[in-house]
Design a protein around this motif. Structure first.
Motif, PDB file in Angstrom:
ATOM      1  N   ALA A 299     -55.788  12.252 -15.629  1.00 17.55           N
ATOM      2  CA  ALA A 299     -55.551  12.391 -14.204  1.00 17.55           C
ATOM      3  C   ALA A 299     -54.654  11.292 -13.680  1.00 17.55           C
TER       4      ALA A 299
ATOM      5  N   SER B 156     -51.781  10.520 -14.037  1.00 18.17           N
ATOM      6  CA  SER B 156     -50.826   9.858 -14.919  1.00 18.17           C
ATOM      7  C   SER B 156     -49.415  10.015 -14.345  1.00 18.17           C
ATOM      8  N   LEU B 157     -48.744   8.916 -14.290  1.00 15.82           N
ATOM      9  CA  LEU B 157     -47.375   8.960 -13.790  1.00 15.82           C
ATOM     10  C   LEU B 157     -46.391   9.223 -14.909  1.00 15.82           C
TER      11      LEU B 157
ATOM     12  N   VAL C 280     -45.207   7.354 -17.085  1.00 12.19           N
ATOM     13  CA  VAL C 280     -44.143   6.366 -17.244  1.00 12.19           C
ATOM     14  C   VAL C 280     -43.769   6.249 -18.715  1.00 12.19           C
ATOM     15  N   LYS C 281     -44.817   6.316 -19.523  1.00 15.27           N
ATOM     16  CA  LYS C 281     -44.569   6.032 -20.928  1.00 15.27           C
ATOM     17  C   LYS C 281     -43.997   7.218 -21.682  1.00 15.27           C
TER      18      LYS C 281
ATOM     19  N   LEU D 254     -55.801   5.123 -26.468  1.00 15.24           N
ATOM     20  CA  LEU D 254     -57.164   5.608 -26.628  1.00 15.24           C
ATOM     21  C   LEU D 254     -57.552   6.303 -25.340  1.00 15.24           C
TER      22      LEU D 254
ATOM     23  N   ALA E 277     -60.581  17.687 -17.241  1.00 14.24           N
ATOM     24  CA  ALA E 277     -59.505  17.260 -16.355  1.00 14.24           C
ATOM     25  C   ALA E 277     -59.692  15.820 -15.918  1.00 14.24           C
ATOM     26  N   LYS E 278     -60.874  15.307 -16.161  1.00 17.44           N
ATOM     27  CA  LYS E 278     -61.144  13.930 -15.747  1.00 17.44           C
ATOM     28  C   LYS E 278     -60.937  12.952 -16.902  1.00 17.44           C
ATOM     29  N   SER E 279     -60.260  13.384 -17.895  1.00 21.54           N
ATOM     30  CA  SER E 279     -60.009  12.477 -19.016  1.00 21.54           C
ATOM     31  C   SER E 279     -59.265  11.255 -18.520  1.00 21.54           C
ATOM     32  N   PHE E 280     -59.558  10.141 -19.118  1.00 22.30           N
ATOM     33  CA  PHE E 280     -58.877   8.932 -18.654  1.00 22.30           C
ATOM     34  C   PHE E 280     -58.516   8.036 -19.832  1.00 22.30           C
ATOM     35  N   GLU E 281     -57.586   7.226 -19.551  1.00 27.31           N
ATOM     36  CA  GLU E 281     -57.054   6.346 -20.583  1.00 27.31           C
ATOM     37  C   GLU E 281     -57.921   5.098 -20.696  1.00 27.31           C
ATOM     38  N   ILE E 282     -58.281   4.724 -21.892  1.00 30.28           N
ATOM     39  CA  ILE E 282     -59.066   3.494 -22.081  1.00 30.28           C
ATOM     40  C   ILE E 282     -58.121   2.331 -22.319  1.00 30.28           C
ATOM     41  N   PHE E 283     -57.178   2.552 -23.180  1.00 24.38           N
ATOM     42  CA  PHE E 283     -56.136   1.532 -23.286  1.00 24.38           C
ATOM     43  C   PHE E 283     -54.839   2.141 -23.777  1.00 24.38           C
TER      44      PHE E 283
ATOM     45  N   ALA F 170     -63.584   0.885 -18.718  1.00 23.33           N
ATOM     46  CA  ALA F 170     -62.567   1.920 -18.560  1.00 23.33           C
ATOM     47  C   ALA F 170     -63.131   3.086 -17.769  1.00 23.33           C
TER      48      ALA F 170
ATOM     49  N   ALA G 299     -61.771   4.452 -14.328  1.00 16.77           N
ATOM     50  CA  ALA G 299     -61.402   5.856 -14.193  1.00 16.77           C
ATOM     51  C   ALA G 299     -62.119   6.479 -13.003  1.00 16.77           C
TER      52      ALA G 299
ATOM     53  N   PHE H  82     -60.440   8.453  -9.943  1.00 19.26           N
ATOM     54  CA  PHE H  82     -60.709   9.828  -9.533  1.00 19.26           C
ATOM     55  C   PHE H  82     -61.137   9.882  -8.067  1.00 19.26           C
TER      56      PHE H  82
ATOM     57  N   GLU I 176     -48.287   0.272 -13.619  1.00 22.46           N
ATOM     58  CA  GLU I 176     -48.652   1.651 -13.289  1.00 22.46           C
ATOM     59  C   GLU I 176     -50.090   1.744 -12.818  1.00 22.46           C
ATOM     60  N   LYS I 177     -50.948   1.032 -13.512  1.00 27.40           N
ATOM     61  CA  LYS I 177     -52.361   1.048 -13.153  1.00 27.40           C
ATOM     62  C   LYS I 177     -52.570   0.468 -11.760  1.00 27.40           C
TER      63      LYS I 177
ATOM     64  N   ARG J 133     -51.525   2.792  -9.153  1.00 26.97           N
ATOM     65  CA  ARG J 133     -52.464   3.887  -8.985  1.00 26.97           C
ATOM     66  C   ARG J 133     -53.627   3.472  -8.092  1.00 26.97           C
TER      67      ARG J 133
END
Lengths: 770, 809
Positions: free
Chosen positions: A203, A205-206, A208-209, A250, A256-262, B747, B751, B755, B802-803, B806
């Protein structure tokens, strides 16, 4: 299946035995997670087992091996027990399903056009989700497997999908450029909905990468993990094509709520992308340095440990194809050329290797991860491609893998060899100021001694050899006679030095028997000394006694029999048999002096046997040595027995038991039996006489002490033919004997000896030792 | 393992043995003035016990070894006056001061042969000194520490001073016993001491008795002039001095061994005596009646009655009966009313294979004979320590019992009797009785079970021929709340005559015993009645059912008897057993030999240990570390020389470190010993850390905190890392998974924030279109931002940006 005689020697054979079980089973089924040999599991060694061809691949020379076969994501979470079918995606051919039991068999397939490459695949129930690329156009294809015609529903995607994983009502799609998307489908119908499109899974996510030029080089879905997070994780590594730097990603998967850990970028240039993941650890193999490294999943850019595979891959170049698969925690499969290695990362050892025909190219496609920490979770399998270079024939093969338990016992002596120039250690004294320099000093001294020994060897100068070595090892002045080891005064050296010195003049032949290198160079002094040395290597004892006796080195032979510590029972028994034969030959010639000479050796051998070994093991060894013709053996034993009777020592009598046990009770000739019984009779007679004499003497003493000297009359002598009578007489004798107070303290002897002696209670019943 | 810090530290953790005073008046347990506290003086510590609770309430660490006499400071009872041969110093025992030594004074002129302080007055101390059998009475000024001779007698053999310091009794070598009255001297003010003239005044008070000096072993004198002389023959002579009607004499007969100590009770109605019989005898001097205290745990060396605590008796008991030198003592304070001990202090009492003095003598002789650079000590001066895995008590075998020593409290925790013995003291012919001897102690990894092995020579009362037969017993003990409970005894566990050389355990429920002929046996527990066991588990009464240890597996023995040792692989997958000089590897489940050759060493292997993949083999001559995976010798390969080397090597399996101690006889300073403990990694010849001391090391053991060492004076110290955070190995791995979990939680939190933001934004964008409004300008919550900055290690700046963007959106 029962393995009863598990001795040292049979242990090495066991692995064959185990293999043969596999082969026997494999006829029926390639899978035998719980074969009946479970009770011998603890003796199993981790191994790469049998291989089976699953299918043959079409000849597509332009497609790299890594792109030819795809295994569905779901396959990775099925345990070995549950694996009875396997789904495969074969580029430019089909995707298909195979039954594995009892024999691999194709049960369903869906054809593809010859230009379609399968990028990724996942299976859920009867739904197949496939990432396809056809002429640079990528799409997702959802196929419901039915008995009759299977229908497909397609969805175009911007880049090829490197990984697909079903989730509830949706599927995660990892695109080649590193974007994680969600594709929704109708699970009832088994089709994509008409308006369906990919949505970003992470979610907000821009992006950028994510540039189009990035490339996913490694990914793994992590489920059933021990981390404190309820959802599955996705770990993937992208590489920028120009800078060749890596970014580690990771992501926690939560729809849809997946998120980036690092997202960690490493600026370092990475040529190789051979990665594998298992149990929180990311493994990486670098073909340019042959280093296998481990990193924690949390910090994938930091090397935790590294092991050097140079010893294994010595003569390979770094542009060859390598594949790595972590099949169990700390156990990795590495393929290279036609070989598959199983490596224990913890101990840096090579557990097993599997060789295909040389010239073939092997590539690991899949390995089923197992825990490998108990006997139920040690069996697994891996799939690999085997490309025959000559025929360009490519086969998909399955290999059974026993990953073991990750114990030290499995890795004993299996280290991946590294070159070491160290011949021996200088053994510095712990009291030395500087251990390193002291070690160096000692080493130099040893080197110079060794060099002069080598010179003496070249000159075949035994005397010089003896002088040099003994001057070095024996620090005290030599005494007359052959030199002998003394731990109090002799130099303490590395056992490898002794071994090296020995190898200068003796060698092992093909059978492992020891031989002199040159007949002229027999440094008797050195050998005499080393024979008494506790560090004399066991390897050099095989055939040593035979060699020494053939050379008529009687002093050395005697020394070896009496004092050489590592001489085995095997050697001694061979010597004993040889000596009996020699003795037999001589006795027919009738040379009594020589007979006495041989008897001396016989005695020494018997004494050594009895001293160091128990009677059952001697009996067993004798039985083992006599495995020829019954007649010949019997004669041999008969002869041996005769000789023992003639030797007439305590130990020879003990050994007689072994000979009789081997020969059996009723196999003896009358003269032998009568000779035996004669000896026994004479012994008993002597015993009786002695006991009477002793009694008489005691009686005489008692009588003298008593004023009232009444002479007792003993019963008349009679023939002792009964064991019970002997016992009863002995008891009588015991009763009469005066006990002495066996103390060494003189004071006590004077003061209390008599006092104590008077305290002997009437109930005492003791053995009398003759 | 490169992260292991090199900052190691050595510290002593026990106070050492109680001081042994040669003088007649000082005792290493001093009572406070109110009698509530006992101040116990150890060689490197002062411990203060509250008598009522028997608890140690204060410790003062300081070197007390040179102290020869101690008394309470007459001016300030919270201070202790300690005298060495050269100076005196005051120690505050009641308060915790940064510097416990309050003042130090040098005695001028120094007193040759300083023996004791027998009286402390407000202005001076009265001191006894003995030099070349000249007994001197001196005074030492409290303020200036000036010493001054008051009185001298030549040819003194044994002497005693009464408690009030007024009577001096001396047995001369000229067959005389003399009684002097010192009143003139001790009652005079200190300023007058310098004026000579006491000598004659005192000599005038003399009373003389004929007495043979040769048999005298100890003596005491009362304030009224009664002299009690204990003799080597066992009787006590009482000479009633101060009587005008001749010289009445008395005999007190009960002891049959030499009397070691006599002491008058504070009210002087009783005489108390003791000796090797271990019995305190109370003689009523008027009624001529004797009372006996049941036997104590050791021979009585000293009896002391403290005037601050008139109804208590302090006793010093010798710990090891066979010790040649005065050795270690256990201190007891016994109430005279109920004869119950009020305080007991026992030091660590291990069994040394051979005493240090013997070893030094032998080393000296060897040096004289061979000369040159012979520094090694050829005697086995080591002792065996066993650490309990959970309670961290240190177990040492002492004859037929085992001492558990609490290292944290610095006290003996308890003594467990392992084998029955003649519990009373031995006299005369009883000496021939050999006590059972505990040889091996081992614990399961959870510490719930203990296995001991003891030898029990048969009693030779009857002079039977079996008297040389020794029977052996393997015993299994269960820890039952506060003591070990014997659950099973196996006689001759490996068959008659076979002695166990090694017991080890690698799990909570198995013991492995190895006899000296190389036979291995594995014992596992089995509940006697499984049904009852289930019931009892339900009732949570674990030990209501008896657990039986049964033999599960055994291997063959050989005919050669020689030392054995063994160790398990860290993962328990195999067992390495050495018999004589060769080690073999066995499969731990089946006890089948594994075909893997380990290089031999020159002499019998004394200890084995595995760290990582390295097997550390220790023999009398070598320490060899052998890499089991590469089947190659690791760089740590040393030449040593010490009997009992097995006790001088400790291996820390987790940290992969090896500690080695070695002792050297210092040829320069005759009787001193130089010892070094070095910590090695198996992969290097260069020690990670080394420490030296002047006391020979007798034992090394591994604990979680570091390496424990004990010297020949049974003082225990520890060698540990200063920075405990840097301990690598398993702990670090734990850290990684913990950090991973933390990262995941962070994390997730970040997150969730994101959200929530997204939802908010959507809501806002629907309601308020105009983004230029003031209300749309939000302040950023720094707490939210903080979560972003977790785990930024290695994160690129752009993605960090970016973070942040956000969150701020």
């Amino acid at each position: 299946m029962e393995f009863t005689p598990l001795t040292n020697s049979t242990l090495s054979d066991l692995s064959h035995l185990h293999l043969s079980v596999h082969i026997a089973d494999s006829i029926a089924s390639p899978f035998f997670p719980h074969s009946p040999q479970k009770h011998t599991m603890s003796l199993d060694v981790p191994s790469l087992g049998e291989t089976f061809t699953l299918t043959e691949l079409p000849r597509i020379p332009d497609l790299p091996l890594s792109a030819r076969v795809v295994i569905p994501e779901s396959q990775k979470n099925i345990s070995l027990d549950e694996t009875d079918t396997i789904d495969l995606g074969i580029s430019k051919l089909i995707f298909s399903s195979y039954v594995l039991k009892p024999t691999p068999k194709l049960v369903w397939s869906y054809p593809l056009s010859p230009s379609t490459i399968i990028d990724s695949m996942d299976v859920k129930d009867s739904l197949y989700l496939i990432g396809l690329t056809e002429r640079k156009k990528s799409r997702l294809s959802l196929v419901r497997r039915t008995i009759e015609a299977s229908e497909a529903s397609d969805l175009n995607i911007p880049a090829s999908a490197v990984a697909i994983k079903f989730a509830a009502g949706k599927a995660y799609v990892l695109l080649k450029n590193g974007d994680l998307k969600l594709a929704s489908y109708d699970s009832e119908l088994g089709t994509f909905s008409d308006d369906s499109e990919l949505v970003s899974a992470v979610a907000g996510s821009l992006n950028v990468k994510s540039s189009k030029s990035n490339l996913v080089v490694f990914y793994t879905f992590i489920s059933n993990h021990s981390f404190s997070h309820k959802n599955d994780l996705l770990f993937y590594i992208t590489q920028t094509p120009k800078a060749k730097s890596l970014a580690y990603n990771l992501i926690a998967l939560d729809g849809a709520k997946s998120f980036e850990i690092f997202l960690i970028s490493s600026k370092k240039r990475f040529e190789s992308t051979v990665f594998s993941y298992n149990d929180g650890v990311l493994y990486h193999f670098d073909p340019s340095t042959f280093q296998l490294t481990s990193r924690a999943l949390m910090k994938p850019h930091e090397i935790v440990r590294s092991i050097d595979l140079n010893g294994l891959l010595k003569d390979s170049s770094n542009d060859e194809l390598f594949s790595l698969s972590a099949i169990a925690p700390e156990r990795l499969l590495l393929s290279h050329r036609s070989l598959i290695y199983m490596i224990n990362f913890k101990y840096g050892s090579l557990l097993s290797e599997h060789t295909n025909h040389s010239g073939n190219q092997v590539y690991l496609v899949f390995s089923l991860g197992v825990q490998g920490n108990n006997n139920d979770l040690r069996n697994s399998f891996a799939l690999y491609l085997n490309l025959e270079h000559s025929s360009k024939l490519c086969k998909l093969k399955l290999i059974q893998v026993d990953v073991g338990l990750n114990q030290l016992s499995e890795s004993l002596g299996k280290a991946i060899k590294t070159d070491s120039k160290e011949r021996w250690n200088g053994l510095p004294n712990i009291g030395a100021e500087d251990l390193i320099s002291s070690n160096k000093k000692h080493l130099e001294k040893m080197e110079s001694v060794y060099a002069s020994l080598e010179k003496a060897k070249l000159a075949q100068d035994s005397k010089k050899f003896d002088q040099t070595l003994l001057a070095f090892l024996k620090t005290t002045e030599a005494t007359s006679g052959l030199p002998k080891y003394s731990h109090a005064s002799d130099r303490v050296v590395d056992h490898r030095f002794i071994e090296q010195v020995l190898s200068l003049f003796v060698s092992l032949d093909d059978q492992g028997d020891v031989q002199f290198v040159h007949e002229e160079l027999i440094p008797t002094g050195t050998l005499a000394y080393l024979l008494t040395h506790p560090l004399f290597p066991v390897a050099y004892t095989k055939g040593l006694l035979v060699l020494l006796s053939s050379l008529e080195e009687t002093d050395l032979l005697k020394r070896a029999i009496q004092l050489c510590k590592p001489i085995t029972i095997d050697e001694l028994m061979t010597e004993l048999i040889n000596l009996t034969e020699v003795s037999e030959e001589i006795s027919t010639e009738g040379d009594s002096q020589e007979l006495e000479f041989v008897a001396e050796f016989l005695r020494a051998t018997i004494d050594r046997l009895i001293k160091d070994h128990s009677l059952p093991s001697i009996t067993a060894k004798l039985l083992e040595k006599l495995n020829n013709d019954f007649e010949i053996d019997n004669k041999k034993l008969e002869r041996m027995l005769d000789i023992f009777i003639n030797l007439n020592t305590n130990n020879s009598w003990t050994l007689t038991q072994a000979v009789i046990d081997v020969g059996g009770l009723f196999n003896w000739k009358v003269p032998t039996i009568s000779a035996l019984s004669e000896v026994i009779d004479s012994k008993i007679e002597a015993l009786t006489e002695n006991s009477y004499n002793l009694t008489l003497t005691n009686q005489a003493i008692l009588a003298r002490e008593q004023i009232q000297s009444k002479k007792k009359k003993k019963a008349t002598q009679f023939v002792v033919d009964n064991i019970h009578e002997i016992t009863s007489q002995r008891v009588q004798l015991d009763a009469i004997l005066t006990m002495s107070n066996n103390t060494t303290n003189k004071k006590l002897m004077v003061d209390e000896g008599i006092e104590l002696a008077k305290q002997i209670p009437s109930y005492s019943k003791e053995r009398l030792i003759f | 393992m490169a992260e292991i810090s090199k900052r190691w530290a050595t510290s002593m953790i026990t106070g050492g043995n109680p001081l042994v005073f040669t003088g007649p008046c000082s005792f290493p347990a001093v009572s406070s003035v109110d009698g509530k506290y006992s101040i116990v003086l150890l060689s490197r510590q002062i411990r203060v016990y509250l008598l009522q609770t028997r608890q140690c309430i204060r410790t003062v660490d300081m070197d007390m070894l040179k102290v020869v006499a101690v008394c309470l400071d007459p001016g300030n009872s919270s201070q202790l006056a300690c005298f060495t041969k050269k100076d005196m110093f005051y120690v505050s025992w009641q308060e915790n001061l940064a510097e416990p030594v309050v003042a130090t004074l040098a005695i001028e002129p120094t007193i040759e042969g300083f023996v004791d302080v027998f009286k402390s007055a407000s202005d001076c101390y009265y001191v006894l000194a003995e030099n070349d059998s000249v007994l001197s009475v001196l005074s030492v000024d409290r303020e200036t520490a000036k010493s001054c001779v008051l009185f001298q007698i030549e040819g003194a053999h044994e002497y005693a001073v009464s408690r009030n310091g007024h009577k001096l009794a001396v047995v001369l070598e000229s067959l005389q016993a003399l009684l002097y009255d010192l009143t003139a001297a001790v009652s005079a003010p200190s300023a007058k001491h310098t004026q000579l003239g006491f000598q004659d005044a005192i000599e005038r008070t003399v009373e003389s008795f004929a007495f043979p000096h040769k048999s005298v072993s100890c003596m005491a004198v009362s304030s009224t002039g009664i002299i009690a002389i204990g003799t080597l023959l066992g009787h006590i002579n009482v000479l009633y001095g101060g009587s005008s009607t001749g010289t009445p004499k008395g005999f007190l007969r009960w002891h049959i061994e030499p009397v070691k100590s006599v002491e008058f009770s504070v009210d002087e109605n009783y005489l108390v005596s003791g000796g090797t019989e271990k019995v305190l005898v109370f003689w009523h001097l008027v009624l001529d009646r004797a009372q006996f205290l049941p036997r104590l745990s050791g021979p009585i060396d000293r009896i002391f009655a403290d005037s601050n605590r008139p109804d208590h008796y302090s006793v010093a008991l010798r710990i090891s009966e066979g010790a040649l030198k005065i050795g270690a003592h256990e201190l007891l304070v016994i109430s005279g009313l109920d004869l119950v001990s009020r305080l007991s202090y026992a030091p660590v009492c291990p069994t040394f294979n051979s005493s240090m003095s013997k070893a030094l003598n032998a080393a000296r002789k060897r040096h004289q004979k061979i000369g040159g650079n012979v520094k090694s000590i050829s005697h086995n001066i080591t002792a065996k320590l066993t650490m309990h895995p959970t309670t961290k008590h240190m177990y040492t075998a002492q004859g037929s019992s085992v001492q558990a020593y609490d290292l944290i409290r610095g006290e003996q925790a308890f003594v467990q009797h392992i084998a029955p013995q003649v519990s009373t003291g031995k006299v005369r012919s009883e000496k021939k009785l050999v006590d059972p001897e505990v040889k091996e102690i081992s614990f399961t990894t959870d510490g719930a079970w203990m296995a001991t092995f003891d030898s029990m020579p048969s009693l030779n009362f009857d002079n039977l021929m079996s008297k040389n037969d020794t029977s052996y017993a393997l015993k299994f003990w269960f820890w039952n709340e506060s003591s070990w409970e014997l659950t099973l005894k196996v006689v001759d566990p490996h068959g008659p005559g076979l002695e166990i050389g090694c017991i080890l355990s690698n799990s909570a429920e198995s013991f492995t015993t190895i006899d000296k002929n190389g036979g291995i046996r594995i014992w596992r527990p089995r509940l006697n009645n499984p049904l009852r066991a289930v019931k009892s588990l339900v009732a949570s009464q674990k030990h209501s059912t008896q657990t039986v240890w049964t033999l599960r597996r055994a291997s063959q023995t050989s005919t050669i008897t020689s030392p054995v040792s063994a160790c398990y692989a860290p993962d328990g997958s195999f067992l390495v057993v050495s018999h004589d000089n060769i080690a073999k590897i066995y499969d731990s489940a089946q006890l089948l030999p594994i075909d893997f050759a380990i290089p031999p060493v020159d002499l019998p292997i004394e200890s084995l240990a595995i760290t990582g993949s390295c097997l550390v083999i220790t023999s009398q001559l070598k320490i060899l570390s052998y890499d089991l995976v590469s089947a190659r010798e690791a760089p740590l390969f040393l030449h040593v020389f010490a009997r009992g080397m097995g006790n001088l090597v400790a291996v820390d399996t987790n940290k992969q470190l090896i500690a080695v101690a070695y002792n050297e006889w210092d040829t320069e300073a005759e009787s001193s010993v130089y010892s070094t403990i070095s910590v090695f990694s198996p992969n290097s010849l260069v020690p990670i850390y080394s420490t030296t001391s002047h006391k020979a090391i007798a034992s090394l053991a591994t604990t979680q905190a570091g390496f424990l060492f004990m010297n020949v004076d049974s003082e225990v110290g520890i060698l540990s890392l200063e920075d405990k955070k840097k301990i690598a190995g398993i702990q670090q791995e734990d850290d990684i998974s913990a950090q991973m979990n933390k990262m995941l939680i962070n994390a997730q939190a970040a997150a969730n924030v994101l959200f929530a933001k997204t939802v908010n934004r959507k809501v806002q964008s629907e309601q308020v279109e105009d983004s230029t409004k003031f209300t749309s300008q939000k302040s950023v919550d720094p707490a939210l931002l903080l979560s972003i900055f977790n785990n930024v290690d290695g994160v690129g700046l752009d993605s960090l940006f970016e973070k942040v963007v956000r969150v701020s959106q």
